[in-house]
Design an enzyme around this catalytic site. Structure first.
Site, short mmCIF file in Angstrom:
data_model
loop_
_atom_site.label_atom_id
_atom_site.label_comp_id
_atom_site.label_asym_id
_atom_site.label_seq_id
_atom_site.Cartn_x
_atom_site.Cartn_y
_atom_site.Cartn_z
CG ASP A 375 -2.31 0.53 0.92
OD1 ASP A 375 -2.37 1.76 0.73
OD2 ASP A 375 -3.30 -0.23 0.88
CG HIS A 427 -5.32 3.52 0.63
ND1 HIS A 427 -4.90 2.24 0.33
CD2 HIS A 427 -6.62 3.60 0.22
CE1 HIS A 427 -5.90 1.57 -0.23
NE2 HIS A 427 -6.96 2.37 -0.31
CB SER A 623 -9.35 0.24 -0.41
OG SER A 623 -8.74 0.43 -1.66
#
Ligand SMILES: [Ca+2]
Ligand SMILES: [Ca+2]
Ligand SMILES: [Ca+2]
Length: 704
Positions: A375, A427, A623
């Site tokens: 990520d 994220h 996600s």
């Protein structure tokens, strides 16, 4: 005679109820007569006649017509029921006068039996109570004492031992017994609870009408009678004797069943009155017990105490026990969970959550299981740091990396800020928290809060390259890459919350597919997000590679999240392909007034550009669905690290929960027969919603 004898029993019951009693005058055709002897001194008001079968004694107006009553000084009466009819004398007759008439009536061929219809005088049915006269009542008992009579054989029952001194003078009567009265709070007067002890004993144990902890007040009176039992007398009541009977306490009730959010929580319980305390002083002890049987306790005679020595990250069951000198009673256990934001995490245990809490009774994960998160990297977060192990920064392009270099050993996320309106996403921190935020006294809990996260940085300011992603997978697997330290903690699970439709094909010999093929050889499970483009998931890389598990997103209501990519029907394969299975990813369109707005709450950072302070935030997307699935897979490996990637899929797919029955996901479901003869029912959202509890239990079965 037998039928007549049987018959009289019925008649007696009937007529007693009316206050009358009959004497039998039997008839065998021409009428022999006898009478029941006990009531000969009663006046007779008429006859009760049973007619023979076939005789119709009453006309349509109800008048009796079967006999000529006038000759017998009788008047027609009424139907008594059961085939009996009365005939009334014009005045009351004596027994012998009535019998004479009954004998005449009994001779009638119409009559089967005749009964004398006695008037049962009041004294006849009032014999139970002797007359209260002609005997002077004695003195009341003296020195009445009431003492708690609790016994260990009935721990919860109130008993009182009453004792007294008999009156010295009985005024010529004989002592027959004592009458016990108790004050009734509702009626606000003394009521008799023992009408006659029928004993000369000057003590008794009473247990009726008593409540432990409630004061009971008693009075005792003396009952005397004359020698021929004809009269009885009751003395005045004694003076009052009082006592509070005791018993074990009632179970206390915990004041708050909410979450404990501190390692030193104050535990409070509802105040107990005298009745709840069983009439005695009570002390309380609180015990918090963890699954590993470690305990913390505190005690108080008040209504709260403070536990200390609880260990962060453990779930405790809390009970409070009330103890008085009669014994102990415990409250219903309350399961307490530390993480204060767990209430925001609807995706754990909600209607269309993943049944996480049940799974955690079996495992919260083991630290030897590593989930690699490919990520944006990771930021420091107090709810996550302890679960982060060695990772790597795999971004080769310095224009994309923003940390001033290419690959390096520090996977910290410097932020992917683009503009004031597109601040850094953090994220990777959010995804990592979903998987493995610690269960402790802060924030949220991850799906597998005891496993480790290995952050592999592959997404930079401008996204990620396929080669960096493929290299990241290989590094996570423990593949040796030239010039890079080999991963000391190879992953069992790799999460790719990445979806791109800009290069939409995953060729069979592409770097990513080759890395995924290597993961299969190592029985590592790769979980990928389906993408957020509300289109066919087969267009979204890397979910469209082969051998990984691709996760679609569902919302609070158990239907496909509006943005989630979906499966399409493949005519060549004869089934839906694209999304393998779904997991909660959040959906703000159906999350109004739901926890976290129906989104996925996790760890993040408040920095707009570079890292700021650790915080929490809500996001939605495949996600978020993918790491929920990755967390569940990590729980599965925690129980059985030797699981093959095929077993992981077989268990996940065979234990999946159903979608909302009214959802598009469910509506699209189609059953397909596969080459091996088995059937597969799948649809646009895959096979169902991941069920952590069922999956973990299925793995447990393999271990047996
Ligand atoms: Ca770098
Ligand atoms: Ca770096
Ligand atoms: Ca936490």
């Amino acid at each position: 005679m037998k039928p007549a004898v049987k018959f009289i029993a019925i008649a007696l019951v009937m007529l007693l109820a009316l206050g009358y009693l009959t004497a039998l005058v039997s008839s065998t055709g021409t009428g022999a007569v006898s009478s029941e002897p006990a009531y000969k001194d009663e006046p007779v008001v008429g006859l009760v006649i049973k007619y023979r079968a076939g005789v119709v004694p009453v006309d349509v107006f109800g008048n009796q017509v079967a006999l000529d009553f006038t000759e017998q000084k009788l008047e027609p009466g009424v139907d008594v029921g059961l085939g009996l009819h009365t005939a009334k004398f014009q005045k009351q007759l004596t027994e012998s006068e009535a019998l004479a008439i009954a004998n005449q009536v009994a001779k009638s061929p119409s009559v089967e039996a005749v009964y004398l219809d006695h008037l049962l005088t009041k004294a006849r049915y009032n014999l139970a109570t002797p007359k209260l006269s002609n005997l002077k009542a004695s003195a009341a008992p003296s020195k009445v004492i009431a003492k708690d009579g609790w016994t260990s054989s009935a721990r919860t029952k109130a008993k009182v031992n009453l004792s007294w001194v008999a009156p010295k003078t009985l005024n010529g009567g004989f002592l027959w017994g004592y009458r016990i009265s108790k004050y009734d709070k509702v009626l606000e007067k003394y009521v008799v609870i023992v009408s006659n002890t029928k004993s000369r004993a000057t003590s008794i144990t009473v247990s009726n009408a008593l409540i432990p902890g409630e004061q009971a007040s008693f009075k005792v009176a003396t009952i005397t009678k004359t020698g021929n039992s004809k009269y009885m007398a009751i003395s005045k009541d004694s003076s009052v004797a009082k006592v509070i009977p005791s018993a074990v306490p009632q179970a206390p009730v915990l004041q708050s069943s909410g979450n404990i959010t501190s390692t030193k929580p104050v535990v409070a319980w509802v105040t107990q009155g005298s009745v709840e305390r069983g009439g005695l002083p009570v002390s309380y002890s609180v015990t918090a017990t963890a699954a590993d049987t470690s305990q913390a306790t505190c005690s108080s005679t008040g209504v709260s105490c403070t536990l200390s020595g609880l260990q962060a990250g453990k779930n405790y069951q809390v009970i409070v026990t009330a103890t008085n000198k009669r014994g102990s009673v415990s409250s219903t256990p309350v399961a307490e969970v530390f993480d204060p934001m767990k209430t925001q995490q609807w995706y754990l245990d909600g209607s269309y959550g993943i049944n996480a809490s049940k799974a955690w009774k079996i495992t919260q994960g083991t630290p030897s299981i590593v989930v690699a998160v490919l990520d944006t990297g990771i930021t420091s977060h107090p709810d996550l740091d302890a679960n982060v192990v060695t990772g790597y920064d795999m971004i080769t392009d310095t224009a994309n990396s923003r940390d001033g270099n290419g690959r390096d050993a520090n996977p910290s996320d410097p932020g992917d800020y683009e503009s004031a309106s597109i601040p850094s996403s953090w994220h990777g921190t959010h995804v990592s928290g979903i998987i493995a935020a610690e269960t402790n006294d802060i924030g949220i809990t991850g799906i597998a809060p005891k496993v480790k996260i290995s952050p592999v940085r592959v997404l930079g300011v401008n996204g990620g390259s396929e080669s960096d992603i493929a290299a990241g997978i290989n590094w996570a697997l423990g593949v040796k890459l030239t010039g890079i330290i080999q991963n000391p903690n190879p992953a069992k699970v790799i999460n790719l919350s990445i979806g791109s439709s800009t290069f939409s094909t995953c060729y069979s010999n592409s770097p990513t597919q080759l890395a995924i093929d290597e993961s299969k050889r190592r029985n590592v499970t790769i979980v990928t997000s389906a993408g957020n483009d509300n289109q066919l998931a087969t267009n979204s890389y890397p979910g469209n590679c082969y051998g990984n598990i691709t996760i679609g997103a569902t919302g609070f209501t158990g239907d496909r999240s509006y943005y989630s990519n979906y499966s399409g029907y493949s005519n060549t394969q004869g089934l839906y392909i694209g999304v393998d299975i779904s997991a909660p990813g959040g959906d703000d369109r159906v999350g109004l007034n739901k926890p976290a707005g129906g989104l996925i709450w996790s760890t993040t950072n408040d920095g707009k550009t570079g890292p700021g302070r650790a915080t929490y935030g809500a996001e939605q997307g495949t996600s978020m669905a993918s790491p929920i699935a990755a967390g569940v897979v990590a729980l599965m490996y925690s129980i059985r690290p030797s699981l093959t990637y095929i077993q992981v899929w077989e268990i996940l797919s065979s234990t999946a929960r159903s979608f909302n029955p009214n959802s598009d996901c469910e509506y699209q479901m189609v059953e397909t027969t596969l080459n091996d003869g088995s059937t597969l029912t799948t649809g646009e959202c895959g096979i169902g919603i991941i069920d952590a509890d069922a999956a973990v239990r299925a793995v447990q079965e393999l271990n047996k």
